[in-house]
Design a protein around this motif. Sequence first.
Motif, PDB file in Angstrom:
ATOM      1  N   PRO A 162      15.619   3.871   5.902  1.00  9.58           N
ATOM      2  CA  PRO A 162      15.424   5.322   6.021  1.00  9.58           C
ATOM      3  C   PRO A 162      14.640   5.985   4.891  1.00  9.58           C
ATOM      4  N   THR A 163      14.349   5.272   3.813  1.00 12.24           N
ATOM      5  CA  THR A 163      13.683   5.922   2.693  1.00 12.24           C
ATOM      6  C   THR A 163      12.194   6.129   2.936  1.00 12.24           C
ATOM      7  N   TYR A 164      11.638   5.494   3.948  1.00 10.60           N
ATOM      8  CA  TYR A 164      10.221   5.651   4.283  1.00 10.60           C
ATOM      9  C   TYR A 164      10.079   6.130   5.718  1.00 10.60           C
ATOM     10  N   CYS A 165       9.071   6.955   5.955  1.00  7.00           N
ATOM     11  CA  CYS A 165       8.723   7.362   7.315  1.00  7.00           C
ATOM     12  C   CYS A 165       7.698   6.372   7.846  1.00  7.00           C
ATOM     13  N   PHE A 166       7.837   5.999   9.093  1.00 11.07           N
ATOM     14  CA  PHE A 166       6.930   5.053   9.721  1.00 11.07           C
ATOM     15  C   PHE A 166       6.043   5.790  10.707  1.00 11.07           C
ATOM     16  N   TYR A 167       4.749   5.484  10.663  1.00 10.48           N
ATOM     17  CA  TYR A 167       3.780   6.093  11.565  1.00 10.48           C
ATOM     18  C   TYR A 167       2.986   4.982  12.246  1.00 10.48           C
ATOM     19  N   PHE A 168       2.712   5.184  13.519  1.00 10.42           N
ATOM     20  CA  PHE A 168       1.917   4.234  14.282  1.00 10.42           C
ATOM     21  C   PHE A 168       0.522   4.820  14.443  1.00 10.42           C
ATOM     22  N   VAL A 169      -0.473   4.120  13.905  1.00  8.23           N
ATOM     23  CA  VAL A 169      -1.855   4.591  13.933  1.00  8.23           C
ATOM     24  C   VAL A 169      -2.764   3.454  14.390  1.00  8.23           C
ATOM     25  N   SER A 170      -3.917   3.823  14.861  1.00  7.33           N
ATOM     26  CA  SER A 170      -4.895   2.826  15.267  1.00  7.33           C
ATOM     27  C   SER A 170      -5.669   2.380  14.036  1.00  7.33           C
ATOM     28  N   MET A 171      -5.658   1.071  13.768  1.00  5.03           N
ATOM     29  CA  MET A 171      -6.332   0.501  12.607  1.00  5.03           C
ATOM     30  C   MET A 171      -7.290  -0.581  13.078  1.00  5.03           C
ATOM     31  N   PRO A 172      -8.250  -0.923  12.229  1.00  4.41           N
ATOM     32  CA  PRO A 172      -9.108  -2.068  12.577  1.00  4.41           C
ATOM     33  C   PRO A 172      -8.243  -3.316  12.778  1.00  4.41           C
TER      34      PRO A 172
ATOM     35  N   HIS B  85       6.533  -4.050  -0.144  1.00  3.97           N
ATOM     36  CA  HIS B  85       5.602  -3.452  -1.098  1.00  3.97           C
ATOM     37  C   HIS B  85       6.145  -2.153  -1.678  1.00  3.97           C
ATOM     38  N   ALA B  86       7.006  -1.486  -0.952  1.00  3.55           N
ATOM     39  CA  ALA B  86       7.479  -0.174  -1.378  1.00  3.55           C
ATOM     40  C   ALA B  86       8.197  -0.232  -2.722  1.00  3.55           C
ATOM     41  N   ASP B  87       8.774  -1.372  -3.067  1.00  4.41           N
ATOM     42  CA  ASP B  87       9.458  -1.521  -4.353  1.00  4.41           C
ATOM     43  C   ASP B  87       8.527  -1.972  -5.466  1.00  4.41           C
ATOM     44  N   ASP B  88       7.267  -2.249  -5.123  1.00  3.08           N
ATOM     45  CA  ASP B  88       6.287  -2.688  -6.120  1.00  3.08           C
ATOM     46  C   ASP B  88       5.917  -1.551  -7.062  1.00  3.08           C
ATOM     47  N   ILE B  89       5.327  -1.933  -8.161  1.00  6.93           N
ATOM     48  CA  ILE B  89       4.675  -0.949  -9.023  1.00  6.93           C
ATOM     49  C   ILE B  89       3.456  -0.455  -8.253  1.00  6.93           C
TER      50      ILE B  89
ATOM     51  N   VAL C 264       1.049   0.986   3.051  1.00  6.78           N
ATOM     52  CA  VAL C 264       2.119   1.819   2.499  1.00  6.78           C
ATOM     53  C   VAL C 264       1.485   2.923   1.649  1.00  6.78           C
ATOM     54  N   ASP C 265       2.002   4.130   1.779  1.00  7.15           N
ATOM     55  CA  ASP C 265       1.584   5.263   0.954  1.00  7.15           C
ATOM     56  C   ASP C 265       2.768   5.601   0.060  1.00  7.15           C
ATOM     57  N   TYR C 266       2.675   5.194  -1.198  1.00 10.28           N
ATOM     58  CA  TYR C 266       3.788   5.357  -2.128  1.00 10.28           C
ATOM     59  C   TYR C 266       4.128   6.823  -2.374  1.00 10.28           C
ATOM     60  N   ASP C 267       3.109   7.661  -2.487  1.00  9.24           N
ATOM     61  CA  ASP C 267       3.335   9.070  -2.823  1.00  9.24           C
ATOM     62  C   ASP C 267       4.061   9.821  -1.717  1.00  9.24           C
TER      63      ASP C 267
ATOM     64  N   ALA D 222       0.084   0.311  -7.157  1.00  6.75           N
ATOM     65  CA  ALA D 222      -1.204  -0.218  -7.592  1.00  6.75           C
ATOM     66  C   ALA D 222      -2.110  -0.375  -6.382  1.00  6.75           C
ATOM     67  N   ASP D 223      -3.365  -0.584  -6.652  1.00  2.95           N
ATOM     68  CA  ASP D 223      -4.346  -0.828  -5.599  1.00  2.95           C
ATOM     69  C   ASP D 223      -4.381  -2.327  -5.336  1.00  2.95           C
ATOM     70  N   TYR D 224      -3.908  -2.726  -4.161  1.00  2.00           N
ATOM     71  CA  TYR D 224      -3.883  -4.138  -3.806  1.00  2.00           C
ATOM     72  C   TYR D 224      -4.969  -4.487  -2.781  1.00  2.00           C
ATOM     73  N   SER D 225      -6.044  -3.719  -2.756  1.00  2.00           N
ATOM     74  CA  SER D 225      -7.082  -3.961  -1.762  1.00  2.00           C
ATOM     75  C   SER D 225      -7.958  -5.163  -2.099  1.00  2.00           C
TER      76      SER D 225
END
Length: 95
Positions: A12-22, A57-61, A29-32, A63-66
């Motif tokens: 419950p700590t994160y909201c989940f959204y379904f979007v069209s991605m490549p 990933h939500a518990d990670d520091i 994940v959007d940490y902010d 960072a940009d993991y791209s």
Amino acid sequence: MTDLEHVLDLLPTYCFYFVSMPNAWHGAVDYDDHAIYLNENDNDYVQLMTALHEYGHADDIHADYSNKKRYKTLLAEKQANMTATRLMSELFTQM
């Protein structure tokens, strides 16, 4: 209730959204904003594993993991995969 809905209720700590991605992207994940995005074009199992992976990933520091060639990115991906596997086992072997 589907397995994916069950997981979304348990995290419950994160909201989940379904979007069209490549096709190459399954989630993000959007940490902010405490948001996890899942590719609506994926099948239910892939969405389920992606939800658990991104939650890992939500518990990670933050960072940009791209950059998939960076050592820190590889470690973060391994940790998220291990978290997803552990949660999958914990959540669905008890049922």
